[in-house]
Design a protein around this motif. Structure first.
Motif, PDB file in Angstrom:
ATOM      1  N   TRP A  52       0.834  -1.206   0.000  1.00  0.00           N
ATOM      2  CA  TRP A  52       0.000   0.000   0.000  1.00  0.00           C
ATOM      3  C   TRP A  52       0.864   1.250   0.000  1.00  0.00           C
ATOM      4  O   TRP A  52       0.577   2.219  -0.714  1.00  0.00           O
ATOM      5  N   ALA A  53       1.911   1.234   0.818  1.00  0.00           N
ATOM      6  CA  ALA A  53       2.764   2.420   0.950  1.00  0.00           C
ATOM      7  C   ALA A  53       3.414   2.783  -0.386  1.00  0.00           C
ATOM      8  O   ALA A  53       3.521   3.963  -0.740  1.00  0.00           O
ATOM      9  N   VAL A  54       3.849   1.774  -1.137  1.00  0.00           N
ATOM     10  CA  VAL A  54       4.428   2.028  -2.458  1.00  0.00           C
ATOM     11  C   VAL A  54       3.387   2.678  -3.364  1.00  0.00           C
ATOM     12  O   VAL A  54       3.660   3.669  -4.060  1.00  0.00           O
ATOM     13  N   GLU A  55       2.172   2.138  -3.359  1.00  0.00           N
ATOM     14  CA  GLU A  55       1.115   2.680  -4.219  1.00  0.00           C
ATOM     15  C   GLU A  55       0.736   4.100  -3.801  1.00  0.00           C
ATOM     16  O   GLU A  55       0.463   4.949  -4.656  1.00  0.00           O
ATOM     17  N   LEU A  56       0.725   4.360  -2.521  1.00  0.00           N
ATOM     18  CA  LEU A  56       0.419   5.711  -2.041  1.00  0.00           C
ATOM     19  C   LEU A  56       1.486   6.705  -2.483  1.00  0.00           C
ATOM     20  O   LEU A  56       1.174   7.842  -2.850  1.00  0.00           O
ATOM     21  N   GLU A  57       2.736   6.272  -2.476  1.00  0.00           N
ATOM     22  CA  GLU A  57       3.811   7.156  -2.919  1.00  0.00           C
ATOM     23  C   GLU A  57       3.695   7.434  -4.416  1.00  0.00           C
ATOM     24  O   GLU A  57       3.896   8.571  -4.863  1.00  0.00           O
ATOM     25  N   ILE A  58       3.368   6.405  -5.207  1.00  0.00           N
ATOM     26  CA  ILE A  58       3.164   6.631  -6.643  1.00  0.00           C
ATOM     27  C   ILE A  58       1.993   7.593  -6.860  1.00  0.00           C
ATOM     28  O   ILE A  58       2.063   8.491  -7.699  1.00  0.00           O
ATOM     29  N   LEU A  59       0.918   7.395  -6.093  1.00  0.00           N
ATOM     30  CA  LEU A  59      -0.250   8.267  -6.216  1.00  0.00           C
ATOM     31  C   LEU A  59       0.114   9.707  -5.891  1.00  0.00           C
ATOM     32  O   LEU A  59      -0.359  10.639  -6.559  1.00  0.00           O
ATOM     33  N   GLU A  60       0.966   9.904  -4.905  1.00  0.00           N
ATOM     34  CA  GLU A  60       1.419  11.261  -4.582  1.00  0.00           C
ATOM     35  C   GLU A  60       2.189  11.872  -5.745  1.00  0.00           C
ATOM     36  O   GLU A  60       2.007  13.051  -6.077  1.00  0.00           O
ATOM     37  N   GLN A  61       3.068  11.072  -6.362  1.00  0.00           N
ATOM     38  CA  GLN A  61       3.836  11.570  -7.508  1.00  0.00           C
ATOM     39  C   GLN A  61       2.908  11.908  -8.668  1.00  0.00           C
ATOM     40  O   GLN A  61       3.064  12.939  -9.336  1.00  0.00           O
ATOM     41  N   PHE A  62       1.949  11.051  -8.910  1.00  0.00           N
ATOM     42  CA  PHE A  62       0.962  11.280  -9.970  1.00  0.00           C
ATOM     43  C   PHE A  62       0.183  12.562  -9.701  1.00  0.00           C
ATOM     44  O   PHE A  62      -0.029  13.383 -10.608  1.00  0.00           O
ATOM     45  N   ASP A  63      -0.238  12.744  -8.464  1.00  0.00           N
ATOM     46  CA  ASP A  63      -0.992  13.938  -8.092  1.00  0.00           C
ATOM     47  C   ASP A  63      -0.169  15.207  -8.332  1.00  0.00           C
ATOM     48  O   ASP A  63      -0.706  16.212  -8.811  1.00  0.00           O
ATOM     49  N   GLU A  64       1.121  15.170  -8.003  1.00  0.00           N
ATOM     50  CA  GLU A  64       1.976  16.332  -8.216  1.00  0.00           C
ATOM     51  C   GLU A  64       2.063  16.695  -9.698  1.00  0.00           C
ATOM     52  O   GLU A  64       2.023  17.871 -10.066  1.00  0.00           O
ATOM     53  N   VAL A  65       2.202  15.671 -10.553  1.00  0.00           N
ATOM     54  CA  VAL A  65       2.281  15.933 -11.991  1.00  0.00           C
ATOM     55  C   VAL A  65       0.966  16.523 -12.495  1.00  0.00           C
ATOM     56  O   VAL A  65       0.956  17.472 -13.287  1.00  0.00           O
ATOM     57  N   CYS A  66      -0.154  15.973 -12.032  1.00  0.00           N
ATOM     58  CA  CYS A  66      -1.456  16.488 -12.460  1.00  0.00           C
ATOM     59  C   CYS A  66      -1.640  17.940 -12.041  1.00  0.00           C
ATOM     60  O   CYS A  66      -2.153  18.765 -12.811  1.00  0.00           O
ATOM     61  N   LYS A  67      -1.224  18.280 -10.838  1.00  0.00           N
ATOM     62  CA  LYS A  67      -1.335  19.668 -10.380  1.00  0.00           C
ATOM     63  C   LYS A  67      -0.413  20.581 -11.180  1.00  0.00           C
ATOM     64  O   LYS A  67      -0.770  21.722 -11.484  1.00  0.00           O
ATOM     65  N   LYS A  68       0.759  20.087 -11.525  1.00  0.00           N
ATOM     66  CA  LYS A  68       1.718  20.879 -12.303  1.00  0.00           C
ATOM     67  C   LYS A  68       1.138  21.292 -13.643  1.00  0.00           C
ATOM     68  O   LYS A  68       1.329  22.425 -14.094  1.00  0.00           O
ATOM     69  N   TYR A  69       0.408  20.386 -14.286  1.00  0.00           N
ATOM     70  CA  TYR A  69      -0.119  20.658 -15.630  1.00  0.00           C
ATOM     71  C   TYR A  69      -1.611  20.998 -15.631  1.00  0.00           C
ATOM     72  O   TYR A  69      -2.169  21.263 -16.696  1.00  0.00           O
ATOM     73  N   GLY A  70      -2.253  20.964 -14.481  1.00  0.00           N
ATOM     74  CA  GLY A  70      -3.668  21.299 -14.413  1.00  0.00           C
ATOM     75  C   GLY A  70      -4.601  20.200 -14.870  1.00  0.00           C
ATOM     76  O   GLY A  70      -5.722  20.482 -15.311  1.00  0.00           O
ATOM     77  N   PHE A  71      -4.166  18.925 -14.765  1.00  0.00           N
ATOM     78  CA  PHE A  71      -5.019  17.808 -15.151  1.00  0.00           C
ATOM     79  C   PHE A  71      -5.976  17.446 -14.019  1.00  0.00           C
ATOM     80  O   PHE A  71      -5.623  17.520 -12.838  1.00  0.00           O
TER      81      PHE A  71
END
Length: 297
Positions: free
Chosen positions: A26-45
């Protein structure tokens, strides 16, 4: 990563024993989700948690105890734009995996952590030449039949034909040679069939994007193509976004999440112990899939 050490302690949730190892996955998936969220916020997705992840956020404020994956969705138009920047944004140890970036063919995407292992039996023969780290899944949501726009029946018919041209070109060519008539012109079909599979798939994706928004219902369309049990959702349910607790994170969900979950699961408040779709996958959160193949396979 903001996970307290106490998170990894074995515990019982909803009558299910969550082991320390499952917590590490779970912790690995949560960390990936955090990275994904950062990219989405960066580009406005805009994206939303979906399927079991949305169910877990609403009912458990985190993972469904017997689940071990994270599912997110994007509308087709944003998904297409996301694909254009994803490979450059997800660098080692992360990897953006789809039909264009790895030696596999599927109509959705995964974001993987190469420091970990998630080996599926069907891909075992590919070894470490194929990215097999723990991942989160990203699905595009497309317009589907809504019972109102009857013209969309034509779109559905063309969509299915384009998919066959991507996934089963030999049989399509055989049918053409035998004189079968298709909805698309013969020369146009031959032009597509001469393309590399990745280019044929791009035609399929572009077609879906060009017709996104023409109906009020949405779905991950491969559920239809492959005959899976499928539940359409209303586009209007996603007009506003709310943030729900998911373990230590806050994740975006459609404001009308109750309608979404009811459509997908029925009485979703009732606990039904099921099996994860990842049942049988080799999951190792503390060893890379490359090292796992060297040691054991």
């Amino acid at each position: 990563m903001g996970i307290d050490a106490s998170f990894f302690q074995e515990e019982e949730r909803s009558g299910f024993l969550v082991t320390e190892k499952r917590k590490k996955v779970w912790a690995v998936e949560l960390e990936i989700l955090e990275q994904f969220d950062e990219v989405c916020k960066k580009y406005g997705f805009t994206y939303y948690v979906h399927y079991g992840t949305l169910l877990g956020a609403v009912r458990h404020q985190g993972f469904v105890p017997w689940d071990d994956d994270v599912d997110v969705v994007m509308f087709r138009d944003e998904y297409q734009r996301f694909q254009e920047i994803a490979s450059q944004e997800f660098c080692e140890p992360y990897f953006y995996q789809n039909s264009y970036t790895d030696q596999i063919f599927w109509p959705f995407s995964k974001i993987r952590d190469g420091r970990t292992t998630a080996i599926e039996r069907s891909f075992m023969d590919l070894g470490d030449t194929f990215h097999q780290g723990i991942c989160i899944d990203l699905f595009p949501m497309d317009s589907v039949l809504d019972g109102v726009n009857e013209q969309f029946l034509l779109v559905e018919e063309i969509r299915r034909l384009l998919w066959r041209m991507v996934s089963d070109p030999v049989n399509v060519l055989t049918e053409m040679k035998n004189g079968m008539q298709f909805i698309l012109e013969r020369d146009f079909m031959l032009e597509i069939l001469r393309m590399d599979q990745k280019l044929r798939f791009k035609v399929f994706e572009d077609f879906n994007e060009s017709h996104f928004g023409e109906t009020e219902e949405l779905n991950y369309i491969m559920s239809d193509m492959r005959g899976w049990h499928s539940h359409y959702v209303r586009k209007e349910w996603y007009q506003e976004t709310v943030y729900l607790p998911f373990e230590h994170l806050q994740v975006p969900a459609p404001a009308e999440f109750d309608k979404v979950l009811t459509r997908v699961y029925g009485d979703y408040h009732k606990l039904v112990r099921g099996t994860t779709e990842h049942e049988g996958i080799i999951l190792e959160p503390e060893i890379s899939y490359r090292e796992y193949f060297k040691r054991y396979l």
